[in-house]
Motif scaffolding. Structure first.
Motif, short mmCIF file in Angstrom:
data_model
loop_
_atom_site.label_atom_id
_atom_site.label_comp_id
_atom_site.label_asym_id
_atom_site.label_seq_id
_atom_site.Cartn_x
_atom_site.Cartn_y
_atom_site.Cartn_z
N LEU A 64 17.06 -30.82 -11.01
CA LEU A 64 18.47 -31.19 -11.12
C LEU A 64 18.85 -32.36 -10.21
N LYS A 65 17.87 -32.90 -9.47
CA LYS A 65 18.19 -33.96 -8.52
C LYS A 65 17.27 -35.16 -8.72
N ASP A 66 17.69 -36.30 -8.17
CA ASP A 66 16.87 -37.50 -8.16
C ASP A 66 15.83 -37.35 -7.05
N ASN A 67 14.56 -37.34 -7.43
CA ASN A 67 13.48 -37.07 -6.48
C ASN A 67 12.75 -38.32 -6.00
N ARG A 68 13.27 -39.51 -6.34
CA ARG A 68 12.55 -40.73 -6.00
C ARG A 68 12.41 -40.95 -4.49
N ALA A 69 13.37 -40.48 -3.72
CA ALA A 69 13.32 -40.67 -2.27
C ALA A 69 12.83 -39.41 -1.55
N LEU A 70 12.34 -38.44 -2.30
CA LEU A 70 11.92 -37.18 -1.71
C LEU A 70 10.63 -37.37 -0.91
N PRO A 71 10.60 -36.94 0.37
CA PRO A 71 9.37 -37.05 1.16
C PRO A 71 8.25 -36.22 0.53
N PRO A 72 6.99 -36.53 0.84
CA PRO A 72 5.86 -35.79 0.29
C PRO A 72 5.95 -34.30 0.59
N LEU A 73 5.40 -33.50 -0.30
CA LEU A 73 5.46 -32.05 -0.16
C LEU A 73 4.83 -31.58 1.15
N ASP A 74 3.68 -32.12 1.51
CA ASP A 74 3.02 -31.64 2.73
C ASP A 74 3.84 -31.94 3.97
N ALA A 75 4.56 -33.06 3.97
CA ALA A 75 5.41 -33.40 5.11
C ALA A 75 6.60 -32.45 5.21
N ARG A 76 7.21 -32.12 4.07
CA ARG A 76 8.34 -31.19 4.09
C ARG A 76 7.88 -29.78 4.48
N LEU A 77 6.68 -29.40 4.06
CA LEU A 77 6.14 -28.10 4.43
C LEU A 77 5.90 -28.01 5.93
N ALA A 78 5.34 -29.05 6.51
CA ALA A 78 5.08 -29.05 7.94
C ALA A 78 6.39 -28.94 8.72
N GLN A 79 7.40 -29.68 8.29
CA GLN A 79 8.69 -29.62 8.97
C GLN A 79 9.33 -28.24 8.78
N ALA A 80 9.19 -27.65 7.59
CA ALA A 80 9.75 -26.33 7.31
C ALA A 80 9.09 -25.26 8.18
N ARG A 81 7.78 -25.35 8.37
CA ARG A 81 7.09 -24.38 9.21
C ARG A 81 7.58 -24.45 10.65
N ALA A 82 7.85 -25.66 11.13
CA ALA A 82 8.35 -25.82 12.49
C ALA A 82 9.73 -25.19 12.65
N VAL A 83 10.55 -25.31 11.60
CA VAL A 83 11.90 -24.73 11.65
C VAL A 83 11.84 -23.21 11.48
N ALA A 84 11.02 -22.73 10.56
CA ALA A 84 10.96 -21.29 10.28
C ALA A 84 10.57 -20.51 11.53
N ASP A 85 9.45 -20.84 12.14
CA ASP A 85 9.04 -20.30 13.44
C ASP A 85 9.25 -18.78 13.53
N HIS A 86 8.75 -18.07 12.52
CA HIS A 86 8.90 -16.61 12.48
C HIS A 86 7.77 -16.05 11.61
N PRO A 87 7.12 -14.98 12.05
CA PRO A 87 5.98 -14.47 11.27
C PRO A 87 6.32 -13.98 9.87
N ALA A 88 7.59 -13.64 9.62
CA ALA A 88 7.97 -13.13 8.30
C ALA A 88 8.55 -14.22 7.41
N LEU A 89 8.73 -15.44 7.93
CA LEU A 89 9.24 -16.55 7.14
C LEU A 89 8.09 -17.50 6.84
N LEU A 90 7.73 -17.63 5.56
CA LEU A 90 6.52 -18.35 5.18
C LEU A 90 6.83 -19.49 4.21
N PRO A 91 6.95 -20.73 4.70
CA PRO A 91 7.07 -21.87 3.80
C PRO A 91 5.77 -22.05 3.01
#
Length: 207
Positions: A64-91
């Motif tokens: 539903l969104k324009d994805n042309r400026a979307l950062p690579p998946l692996d980069a967003r996953l790495a950033q998400a893991r840093a934010v999640a920082d909890h054993p029960a939250l799994l990006p």
């Protein structure tokens, strides 16, 4: 369907460990970027629904969104893991591994592969307001229970939305949220208590 000669999915695209009987929340989005409100919503759902895990389904691209400026998946996953920082939250990038583009296809694939797992779809109240625009949204509601996490300023639009009206008779009282993962869909609950006004759109604008 993945061919016999196809390479196995990258580690970030594999389905996280799970077992029959587990309660797993599915929280989809581009996570561009992931932020503390994602974490707070996940922890609220984890507690109120008595979940074992919350999977952040970091999508390769939002239909539903324009994805042309979307950062690579692996980069967003790495950033998400840093934010999640909890054993029960799994990006996870499992949608890339499954080859699914729409939430319905992802949910259907997981329910089909793991019938003994109690999946719950999680989303913010802002997404409920637009849920009727999603492909096969009624089928998603028929596949898994849904938990809506309130967001400041979104309550009225969410509850007045076409999807909320269409699903009104299957709404579960918030006091019974703990049993939602075990209920036969359609079933949904509206969870209050999240106070953060953060959004990925606001953070991108600030950046």
């Amino acid at each position: 369907m993945r061919g016999l000669d196809a390479a196995p999915p990258a580690p970030f695209a594999r389905i996280p460990p799970l077992a029959p009987g587990m309660r797993i929340g599915l929280y989809g989005g581009s996570f561009n970027p992931a932020h503390e409100a994602h974490r707070a919503a996940s922890l609220l759902a984890l507690k109120r629904l008595r979940l074992d895990r919350v999977w952040w389904l970091v999508t390769p691209g939002n239909p539903l969104k324009d994805n042309r400026a979307l950062p690579p998946l692996d980069a967003r996953l790495a950033q998400a893991r840093a934010v999640a920082d909890h054993p029960a939250l799994l990006p996870t990038g499992l949608e890339a591994g499954l080859g699914t583009r729409f939430s319905f296809d992802t949910v259907a694939a997981l329910v089909r592969r793991f019938p003994g797992v109690h999946f719950v779809w999680l989303m913010g109240a802002d997404n409920l307001a637009a849920f009727h625009r999603w492909q096969h949204w009624r089928e998603i509601a028929a596949l898994v229970p849904i938990a809506i996490i309130d967001r400041p300023g979104c309550t009225f639009a969410a509850m007045a939305s076409p999807a909320a009206q269409a699903l009104a008779r299957w709404r579960v009282p918030e006091s019974e949220a703990a049993v939602l993962p075990l209920l036969r869909p359609p079933a949904w609950v509206f969870l209050h208590g999240l106070k953060s006004p953060l959004s990925s759109t606001q953070l991108r604008a600030q950046g």
